[in-house]
Enzyme design. Structure first.
Site, short mmCIF file in Angstrom:
data_model
loop_
_atom_site.label_atom_id
_atom_site.label_comp_id
_atom_site.label_asym_id
_atom_site.label_seq_id
_atom_site.Cartn_x
_atom_site.Cartn_y
_atom_site.Cartn_z
CG HIS A 82 6.39 25.82 27.16
ND1 HIS A 82 5.07 25.47 27.27
CD2 HIS A 82 6.74 26.38 28.34
CE1 HIS A 82 4.64 25.80 28.48
NE2 HIS A 82 5.63 26.35 29.15
CG ASP A 161 1.82 18.71 35.27
OD1 ASP A 161 2.54 19.10 36.22
OD2 ASP A 161 1.19 19.47 34.53
NE ARG A 168 4.19 22.03 42.05
CZ ARG A 168 4.37 22.51 40.82
NH1 ARG A 168 3.97 21.85 39.76
NH2 ARG A 168 4.97 23.66 40.64
CB SER A 183 4.99 21.05 36.29
OG SER A 183 3.79 21.48 35.73
CE LYS A 187 2.38 20.90 31.86
NZ LYS A 187 1.77 21.87 32.75
N1 URA Z 1 3.25 25.98 34.48
C1 URA Z 1 3.19 24.64 34.55
O1 URA Z 1 2.85 23.98 33.57
N2 URA Z 1 3.52 24.05 35.70
C2 URA Z 1 3.93 24.73 36.80
O2 URA Z 1 4.23 24.11 37.81
C3 URA Z 1 3.97 26.11 36.72
C4 URA Z 1 3.64 26.73 35.53
#
Ligand code: URA
Length: 433
Positions: A82, A161, A168, A183, A187
């Site tokens: 990632h 999320d 947010r 967050s 994933k």
């Molecule tokens: N990328 C994400 O997936 N989540 C965040 O909170 C910020 C950047």
């Protein structure tokens, strides 16, 4: 359990129990907790933070709010990668085939890019015919046959999320390192790989521009991953100037292919090999130095490029366009940006280069925007290169000629000239295990 009590506990700096955290996430996803209460909770976390244990439970609850992908039908160790996102970052298209060529399985789900440049899925979709929507069986089959597959993120991956991120975004709580870590990692946990390599970018073109913040985020994510039972490593890497020389979706595919042929720019090649080596290390292919040698070997002998081509063909992509990248889409209009005076390039601000590329059509402002796959920028000069007055620094591409003036203006501002070269740039600042 009353939500007001949970909010008050966090507001007062107490440590939340596993039960409180799981209950809160479950009820929020079921629309039993209103947004105004969850907003207060997000703000309380923003100010009070969370312990690593609390954060791991929160991340796990967010991951389990939707599909947990079971990759057990794929043989071998699965490693995910990632990136927190950067300009010209096409390293997945290079590091993942390198890892696959060395026997690691990469079954990757990628979100669409929101911002100046596309995400990996947008880049792959620039290959004519390439399908990023596969059903489970086909996804596993492609990984088992070719070693890797990259597809779009399923709609039901970590829905908590999705809901929390949208909240947010409008409550000034995006910039909370624990919440960003939860967050991203929710994933990654839901996507099912055994090991996770995180590329946390820092510099002007990065989401986390400051080095200290990038380190704090990387450390939190590594702790969450490790406590959740996934082997996790983070590299903190340089995003002061764009990575490589090509920015924009099809342009980045072309540069990734050139890099896999062994002709890539130094910064992109160095970082991609380092990322791939760390993926191999996570998959227990040996000591890091041995992994670097394995990665370099499959780059040099062309087997990594063959892996990328095999995946593209398996997902419907035109293999010819990866053998002859002039067949990839290229926007019809081009314009050069030339140096006004001579000197050494002292800086090429990544954020401004990304903005210019976005203005040309290579990015996506909202999730419904349509990307121009052939739009973008080729940089002819990078930091430390000498440029003469009148010499081209970059060529800009777009399908809409009227987009040039603003993009040219931004790109010109991205360039700073100096009297002497600055010395070799460091690609990897830190490795966090
Ligand atoms: N990328 C994400 O997936 N989540 C965040 O909170 C910020 C950047």
């Amino acid at each position: 359990m009353r939500m007001t009590d949970i909010i008050a506990a966090k507001r007062d700096g107490q440590i939340l129990s596993e039960e409180q955290i799981r209950d809160m996430i479950e009820r929020y996803v079921a629309d039993e907790i209103p947004d105004y209460q969850m907003s207060a909770m997000m703000m309380a976390i923003y100010f009070q933070g969370m312990t690593d244990r609390e954060l791991t439970v929160l991340t796990d609850a967010m991951a389990k709010s939707g599909d947990m992908v079971d990759l057990s039908e794929i043989q071998g160790i699965k490693v995910d990668k990632h990136s927190t996102g950067g300009v010209g970052d096409k390293t997945t298209l290079i590091a993942a085939p390198i890892a696959a060529a060395c026997g690691v399985k990469v079954a990757k789900m990628s979100g669409k890019g929101l911002g100046f440049t596309g995400g990996t899925v947008d880049k792959l979709e620039a290959i004519p015919g390439f399908r990023t929507v596969l059903d489970r069986k086909e996804f596993f089959d492609v990984v088992n046959r070719t070693g890797l597959s990259v597809i779009g993120q399923s709609g039901n991956l970590a829905p908590a999320d999705k809901k929390l991120y949208a909240l947010r975004d409008v409550t000034a709580t995006v910039e909370s390192i624990p919440l960003i870590a939860a967050s991203i990692m929710s994933k990654k946990l839901a996507a099912g790989s055994d090991c996770i390599l995180l590329d946390v970018k820092t510099g002007s073109g990065a989401f986390m521009s400051g080095r200290e913040d990038a380190r704090a985020l990387a450390e939190k994510m590594v702790r969450i991953g490790t406590l959740a039972g996934r082997k996790t490593i983070a590299l903190i890497t340089n995003m002061e100037e764009p990575l490589g020389n090509y920015i924009g979706n099809s342009l980045e595919v072309a540069e990734a292919v050139e890099t896999l042929r062994g002709n890539g720019p130094e910064d992109l090649t160095e970082l991609s090999v380092e990322l791939a080596a760390n993926m191999l290390y996570l998959a227990q292919k040996g000591e890091l130095e041995t992994c670097r040698q394995q990665a370099a070997a499959v780059l040099a002998d062309g087997t990594a490029l063959e892996c990328l081509k095999a995946m593209a063909a398996a997902q419907g992509g035109d293999p010819e366009s990866l053998s002859d990248t002039s067949l990839l889409p290229r926007a019809p209009y081009s314009r050069e940006v030339k140096a006004k005076t001579e000197g050494f390039i002292a800086g090429l601000d990544a954020k401004m280069c990304g903005m210019a590329s976005g203005l040309l059509g290579a990015g996506r402002e909202t999730k419904d925007s349509v990307i121009d796959p052939g739009a973008g920028i080729i940089l002819h000069k990078k930091t430390n290169d000498y440029v003469m007055a009148g010499e081209p620094i970059a060529t800009l591409y777009t399908s809409k000629e009227e987009l040039f003036p603003e993009a040219v203006n931004v790109l010109e501002k991205a360039v700073t000239l100096g009297k002497a070269p600055k010395g070799k740039k460091q690609m990897v600042y830190e490795r966090i295990v």
